[in-house]
Design a protein around this motif. Structure first.
Motif, mmCIF file in Angstrom:
data_model
loop_
_atom_site.group_PDB
_atom_site.id
_atom_site.type_symbol
_atom_site.label_atom_id
_atom_site.label_comp_id
_atom_site.label_asym_id
_atom_site.label_seq_id
_atom_site.Cartn_x
_atom_site.Cartn_y
_atom_site.Cartn_z
ATOM 1 N N SER A 33 0.831 -1.207 0.000
ATOM 2 C CA SER A 33 0.000 0.000 0.000
ATOM 3 C C SER A 33 0.862 1.252 0.000
ATOM 4 N N GLU A 34 2.061 1.193 0.612
ATOM 5 C CA GLU A 34 2.950 2.347 0.568
ATOM 6 C C GLU A 34 3.365 2.653 -0.872
ATOM 7 N N ALA A 35 3.659 1.601 -1.633
ATOM 8 C CA ALA A 35 4.006 1.806 -3.041
ATOM 9 C C ALA A 35 2.833 2.417 -3.794
ATOM 10 N N ASP A 36 1.633 1.900 -3.558
ATOM 11 C CA ASP A 36 0.449 2.430 -4.235
ATOM 12 C C ASP A 36 0.209 3.887 -3.859
ATOM 13 N N VAL A 37 0.380 4.194 -2.570
ATOM 14 C CA VAL A 37 0.179 5.569 -2.089
ATOM 15 C C VAL A 37 1.150 6.514 -2.778
ATOM 16 N N LEU A 38 2.422 6.116 -2.851
ATOM 17 C CA LEU A 38 3.430 6.989 -3.443
ATOM 18 C C LEU A 38 3.235 7.158 -4.951
ATOM 19 N N ILE A 39 2.816 6.085 -5.626
ATOM 20 C CA ILE A 39 2.537 6.210 -7.058
ATOM 21 C C ILE A 39 1.379 7.186 -7.275
ATOM 22 N N LYS A 40 0.352 7.098 -6.442
ATOM 23 C CA LYS A 40 -0.777 8.025 -6.562
ATOM 24 C C LYS A 40 -0.322 9.456 -6.295
ATOM 25 N N PHE A 41 0.549 9.610 -5.298
ATOM 26 C CA PHE A 41 1.077 10.936 -4.986
ATOM 27 C C PHE A 41 1.904 11.472 -6.154
ATOM 28 N N LEU A 88 9.545 20.129 -9.289
ATOM 29 C CA LEU A 88 8.177 19.650 -9.100
ATOM 30 C C LEU A 88 7.208 20.816 -8.919
ATOM 31 N N SER A 89 5.954 20.599 -9.326
ATOM 32 C CA SER A 89 4.896 21.586 -9.132
ATOM 33 C C SER A 89 3.568 20.856 -9.044
ATOM 34 N N GLY A 90 2.488 21.643 -8.944
ATOM 35 C CA GLY A 90 1.169 21.036 -8.805
ATOM 36 C C GLY A 90 0.769 20.919 -7.353
ATOM 37 N N PRO A 91 -0.385 20.330 -7.063
ATOM 38 C CA PRO A 91 -0.842 20.191 -5.676
ATOM 39 C C PRO A 91 -0.038 19.118 -4.939
ATOM 40 N N ILE A 92 0.149 19.302 -3.643
ATOM 41 C CA ILE A 92 0.786 18.292 -2.804
ATOM 42 C C ILE A 92 -0.337 17.479 -2.165
ATOM 43 N N ASP A 93 -0.490 16.257 -2.606
ATOM 44 C CA ASP A 93 -1.608 15.407 -2.196
ATOM 45 C C ASP A 93 -1.355 14.828 -0.804
ATOM 46 N N LEU A 94 -1.673 15.620 0.221
ATOM 47 C CA LEU A 94 -1.450 15.161 1.591
ATOM 48 C C LEU A 94 -2.468 14.104 2.009
ATOM 49 N N ASP A 95 -3.628 14.055 1.365
ATOM 50 C CA ASP A 95 -4.594 12.993 1.673
ATOM 51 C C ASP A 95 -3.973 11.627 1.409
ATOM 52 N N SER A 96 -3.198 11.533 0.329
ATOM 53 C CA SER A 96 -2.509 10.267 0.041
ATOM 54 C C SER A 96 -1.380 10.028 1.034
ATOM 55 N N ALA A 98 -1.054 10.959 3.968
ATOM 56 C CA ALA A 98 -1.536 10.669 5.322
ATOM 57 C C ALA A 98 -1.639 9.163 5.565
ATOM 58 N N LYS A 99 -1.682 8.369 4.497
ATOM 59 C CA LYS A 99 -1.760 6.913 4.640
ATOM 60 C C LYS A 99 -0.397 6.293 4.939
ATOM 61 N N LEU A 100 0.673 7.095 4.825
ATOM 62 C CA LEU A 100 2.009 6.615 5.184
ATOM 63 C C LEU A 100 2.175 6.807 6.691
ATOM 64 N N THR A 101 1.806 5.810 7.451
ATOM 65 C CA THR A 101 1.716 5.965 8.907
ATOM 66 C C THR A 101 3.066 6.148 9.581
ATOM 67 N N HIS A 102 4.147 5.814 8.886
ATOM 68 C CA HIS A 102 5.485 5.965 9.485
ATOM 69 C C HIS A 102 6.202 7.218 8.986
ATOM 70 N N LEU A 122 -3.030 17.098 8.529
ATOM 71 C CA LEU A 122 -3.392 15.736 8.125
ATOM 72 C C LEU A 122 -2.286 14.754 8.466
ATOM 73 N N LEU A 123 -1.048 15.258 8.579
ATOM 74 C CA LEU A 123 0.115 14.412 8.871
ATOM 75 C C LEU A 123 0.571 14.686 10.298
ATOM 76 N N THR A 124 -0.188 14.195 11.247
ATOM 77 C CA THR A 124 0.076 14.530 12.652
ATOM 78 C C THR A 124 1.384 13.942 13.169
ATOM 79 N N GLY A 125 1.947 12.940 12.469
ATOM 80 C CA GLY A 125 3.180 12.315 12.946
ATOM 81 C C GLY A 125 4.443 12.998 12.484
ATOM 82 N N LEU A 126 4.336 14.046 11.655
ATOM 83 C CA LEU A 126 5.532 14.688 11.123
ATOM 84 C C LEU A 126 6.373 15.329 12.222
#
Length: 637
Positions: A33-41, A88-96, A98-102, A122-126
């Motif tokens: 899922s981390e790979a999928d999240v990053l590809i989506k990002f 890089l440019s464009g929106p920073i997809d923090l919703d995606s 946020a699924k990187l729990t570590h 959205l990234l409370t662990g940062l």
């Protein structure tokens, strides 16, 4: 009864196995899922070509090893993103994200992101957020950082943020660094708890009012460019009351008396200075003029240990006497013995006091600092290098990066034996390499009338350099330029004239402004054209090195600072080999050549030209470059 116990035991075993299997597949799905999240990002970003190796066919992490560029891994999970200077440019997809729990650290500095600040809550662990040098704009809502209890560092400098500084920032219990300079913030600086913020900058904004007490001991420069700020360390906010006539008279008399006293003192001192010296005075003056400078190098290290600024070393041979160093205002006995952090467990340990007692020699001084050779009492010969432009990285980050470099092991890399961290300066300790640098062998020997390396040796050196580069690219995939500073003075030669790379992997810890001014990767055509480096930038530096080795000419544009476009070595070489009527010798006339080697030399020269093509797409990657170099022989068959 016994049968019942066996059934219960069997059932418990089955449950335990099921739990283990469940946890195993949970971890696998998390990695996937981390790979999928990053590809989506990645897909949400524009100009994402620098992330071309983000590929679902391999996970982003393999234990602590990063398979994808710009990723930091820990125990198989993504804990950091370092996507700096990638266009890089464009929106920073923090919703995606946020699924990187570590995920704990995120750096998107030196890109082209714009618009309002993303919803970081959205990234409370940062723990660290670096968004400086982009094009973000607009007001940041007061409650933006509420709930980010672990946030330690927030860098938003060099954007176009406006409005007031968010009032949720002072409530963050671990916040230590806050960089908001070069924006358009207005209003007053919020009240922060004293002694919490260690690094702070709000210069060049539109802030007003009194500086909070928590920042009264900071340098005035961190408040520059805010005309309506007042209070310590700037001018007082209150206007002094006018003095009454009864007060002015005695104050004037006191001032006049003070001035008269100062004049008298100056006259007396001037007369004493002109008085003839007695024998003792003359001897003292002579001693101060002729005092030997043979302890400078290790005194510099000594001063560094004590936290004092050290002068530049100029002596060549440094052999301190057996007597202890001269006394200073600070008692040496009260100072703790400074320990060096060792990265290799199989090495004999020593500390700063051992280095201070060692006989030493200044090897040189470069853009980072001075380099010393220290001969320890047990026969070890170490090289100690001081770095003065790494003060923007904190202890935790520096230690982590050094441990990463310390895990590297390859015949063509000089291993970092240990290091010493101090905020203002760092020391890196490595083994001494007998035959010095390639630069000295190519250029120094010629000037001293000594023999230069022959063709076979030069070919061997280039092959070693290319192997070391490929290893770095494979082991440090998260770094855009894993070497970053490849030049002939950073290629050392051992007893057998094998190439050993040094000063590699330092781009992430060198202050950005200093790196851009001096490091070789920032002299590349792509950085001059687009302000960014790529995965093929190290290939460009390899190409320039090949041309230097074969022609014997030093690339003079490396001496220029910033984006200077001095004489291009590749252009000169191309012009010579294309002009068939030219009688200019492209190869180093001081290079002893084997018979039937001209075609092989020309083959390597053309590989060098291919590696330093201005068009990135025309360059080979480092693996392809090494394969071509390996095919070059000492003599044509």
């Amino acid at each position: 009864m016994a049968r019942k116990r066996i059934l219960l035991s069997t059932r418990s075993t089955v449950i335990v196995l099921l739990v283990i299997i469940f946890l195993h597949f949970t971890s696998l799905s998390a990695a996937e899922s981390e790979a999928d999240v990053l590809i989506k990002f990645k897909d949400s970003l524009k100009n994402n070509g620098a992330l071309s190796n983000w590929d679902n066919r391999k996970p982003p992490c393999n234990g602590d090893h990063e398979n994808w560029v710009g990723i930091f891994c820990e125990e198989g999970f993504v804990w950091g993103l370092q996507l700096q200077n990638m266009g890089l440019s464009g929106p920073i997809d923090l919703d995606s994200l946020a699924k990187l729990t570590h995920l704990r650290t995120m750096s998107f500095m030196y890109n082209n992101f714009d618009g309002p600040l993303p919803d970081l809550a959205l990234l409370t662990g940062l723990k660290t957020v670096y968004l400086s040098h982009n094009k973000f704009s607009g007001e940041i809502p007061p409650e933006t950082f509420a709930g980010m209890a672990g946030l330690k560092k927030l860098h938003l400098a060099n954007n176009k943020f406006s409005g007031q500084i968010p009032t949720s920032l002072p409530d963050l219990p671990k916040l230590m660094e806050l960089m908001l300079d070069n924006n358009e913030f207005e209003g007053e600086i919020p009240q922060f708890p004293p002694d919490r913020i260690k690094r702070f900058n709000v210069s060049h904004n539109k802030l007003v009012g009194e500086i909070p007490f928590a920042f009264s001991n900071f340098s005035a420069s961190v408040f520059d460019g805010n005309a309506d700020l007042c209070g310590a360390p700037l001018k007082s906010c209150t206007t002094p009351n006018k003095l009454s006539a009864g007060t002015i008279v005695p104050v004037s008399i006191l001032v006049a008396a003070t001035l008269v006293a100062l004049v008298v003192v100056v006259v007396i001192l001037h007369r004493r200075k002109q008085a003839p010296q007695g024998p003792e005075g003359a001897a003292a003056a002579s001693a101060s003029v002729t005092a030997p400078a043979d302890k400078k190098a290790l005194l510099e290290l000594d001063k560094m240990e004590q936290g004092r600024a050290a002068p530049a070393a100029t002596s060549r041979a440094v052999t301190p006497p057996s007597a202890p160093p001269e006394k200073t205002h600070q008692s040496k006995k009260s100072e703790p013995n400074v320990k060096i952090t060792f990265l290799k467990e199989d090495r004999d340990k020593f500390d700063m006091s051992d280095l201070l007692r060692a006989s030493a020699e200044v090897l040189g001084s470069g853009v980072f600092g001075s380099t010393y050779k220290a001969a320890l009492g047990d026969g070890q010969q170490m090289v100690v290098k001081r770095f003065k432009h790494m003060n923007n990285v904190n202890r935790e980050e520096f230690h982590e990066h050094m441990r990463r470099l310390g895990r590297l092991s390859h015949p063509n890399l000089l291993p970092i034996v240990g290091f010493y961290y101090r905020k203002e300066e760092k020391l890196l300790v490595a083994d001494f390499v007998e035959n010095g640098s390639l630069a000295v062998q190519l250029h120094g020997n010629r000037s001293r009338g000594r023999p230069c390396p022959n063709w076979a040796t030069r070919l061997k050196i280039i092959k070693g350099v290319a192997k070391g580069l490929l290893y770095l690219c494979n082991e440090l995939p998260s770094l855009t330029a894993p070497n970053g500073h490849l030049k002939s003075s950073n290629v050392l030669l051992d007893r057998s004239y094998n190439a050993v790379l040094t000063d590699y992997g330092l781009v992430p810890v060198v202050n950005q402004e200093h790196a851009q001014e001096h490091m070789i990767c920032y002299k590349s055509p792509e950085y001059k054209q687009s302000g960014r480096i790529t995965k093929k930038t190290d290939v460009w530096t390899l190409g320039i090195l090949i041309l230097e080795v074969l022609t014997g000419r030093f690339p003079s544009n490396f001496l220029q600072q910033g984006r200077s476009n001095d004489t291009d070595m590749a252009a000169w070489v191309e012009s010579v080999i294309k002009d068939e009527a030219s009688n200019v010798e492209v190869f180093d006339v001081n290079m002893e050549r084997a018979k039937n080697c001209e075609s092989e030399m020309m083959k390597l020269l053309k590989i060098g030209l291919e590696c330093c093509q201005a068009d990135i797409d025309s360059r080979p990657d480092i693996k392809e470059a090494l394969e071509k170099i390996q095919e070059v022989k000492e003599e044509a068959s």
